[in-house]
Write an enzyme that holds these catalytic residues in place. Sequence first.
Site, PDB file in Angstrom:
ATOM      1  N   GLU A  41     -37.584   4.694 -41.484  1.00 16.85           N
ATOM      2  CA  GLU A  41     -37.180   4.902 -40.263  1.00 16.85           C
ATOM      3  C   GLU A  41     -35.064   4.864 -40.311  1.00 16.85           C
ATOM      4  O   GLU A  41     -34.837   4.237 -39.349  1.00 16.85           O
ATOM      5  CB  GLU A  41     -38.074   3.507 -39.070  1.00 16.85           C
ATOM      6  CG  GLU A  41     -37.607   4.474 -37.973  1.00 16.85           C
ATOM      7  CD  GLU A  41     -37.455   3.127 -37.336  1.00 16.85           C
ATOM      8  OE1 GLU A  41     -38.156   2.360 -36.331  1.00 16.85           O
ATOM      9  OE2 GLU A  41     -35.573   2.877 -36.843  1.00 16.85           O
ATOM     10  N   ASP A 330     -34.208   0.606 -40.977  1.00 16.56           N
ATOM     11  CA  ASP A 330     -33.361   0.991 -39.774  1.00 16.56           C
ATOM     12  C   ASP A 330     -31.666   1.300 -40.242  1.00 16.56           C
ATOM     13  O   ASP A 330     -30.867   1.041 -39.423  1.00 16.56           O
ATOM     14  CB  ASP A 330     -33.885   0.021 -38.368  1.00 16.56           C
ATOM     15  CG  ASP A 330     -33.580   0.944 -37.315  1.00 16.56           C
ATOM     16  OD1 ASP A 330     -33.472   2.100 -37.361  1.00 16.56           O
ATOM     17  OD2 ASP A 330     -33.443   0.737 -36.621  1.00 16.56           O
TER      18      ASP A 330
HETATM   19 MN    MN Z   1     -34.482   3.341 -35.762  1.00 13.39          MN
END
Ligand code: MN
Length: 393
Positions: A41, A330
């Site tokens: 992600e 992330d």
């Molecule tokens: Mn994210």
Amino acid sequence: MLIDRRSLLTTMLAAGAAVGANQALDAAPCTSGRIRRIATEEGFAIPELIEAVSRYMRAHGDQEPGLPELRNGFPPLERFPWGPPLIDFERRIADMDRDGIDHAVLLVMSPGIQIFEPAEGLELARLVNDRAAEVARRYPGRFTPLAALAPQAPEAAAQELERAVRSLGMKGGIINSHTKGEYLDDRRFWPIFAAAQALEVPIYLHPREPSPRMLAPYLDFGLSGAMWGYAAETGLHALRLILAGVFDEFPRLRLVLGHLGEGIPYYLDRIDNRYRAQPRLVPTSSQLQRLPSEYFREHFWITSSGANWAPAVRFCQQVLGVDRVLFAVDYPFEDQPATVAQAMAIPMPATEQESFFHGNAERVFGIAPVTRTRLAGPAPPRPGSPRRGATAA
Ligand code: MN
């Protein structure tokens, strides 16, 4: 080909490897190179999108009350802490090499293209997707971009998903939660799910700040962002899809949630419990074929973006199964070296580590497996340990 652990252990002990027997067994699958790491992600942007967001927010910022910090647009890129790493792929590759990230699934940054009017949203989606596909071609084997979608034009979004998958080779779509306060359980958005199911690709439901109807109490104390608001918004969105019957209509649809399922795994038992006890509160309950948790277990995969906390990751693996939980960082919003160190320290049997760090990602996003010996990074083969040759990892 399975490695013969007993002969490996014998070889290692004979070579005087300073490890205990249990350590040697646990380490066996990793002796000819470290484990492959796919981060699932990872945020990115293109300069045109950042400019378009700034332009839109200066003119129509009142329509996006969840983004007060962008009312005057983004600050100059170099002063916006995540600006340079979001758009600079040379720098990203260098960071990935430094931190031992072999492959990244790329998602357009939140709120992506969902703030724009339909025509501009669609145009930007195409531009972002073309650029992301170019980046994936420029760095073979390093990136799997997902298709940015503009749900504000549902039929066009479905067509763009099809173009991205069939022409650009993308392996899924990404939607940053609500669009102008609307959620995808509204049937007018369902052509997007129909396309995803037909193309056999997942939709990543990525967070953004709470929708205007639930925003006000989150604006204090920074709660509208990643601390709590993102999970409240995106977890709500996922539950709306389940309770609206999306997965009865699309029985092969696959969804991905970040941040360990936005809290839902922790509440699965309570959700079912209240669903059973108070069915009248769910207008669709008489039509749903299964319990909420059953849809969640069958249709959702979750990633550990921003949430590589050992007890929480192990809990999710325990309640959903080790095949459902995928590693993510992330980037660039999280500290990547610290995240890798935190994730590597999660106590996990070697086979579960293989699933968590790459095996599940390869299956969910159709990423080609690689041979272990092609991976760069620390942990070279120990002297005297057998080579694995061309065995697929
Ligand atoms: Mn994210």
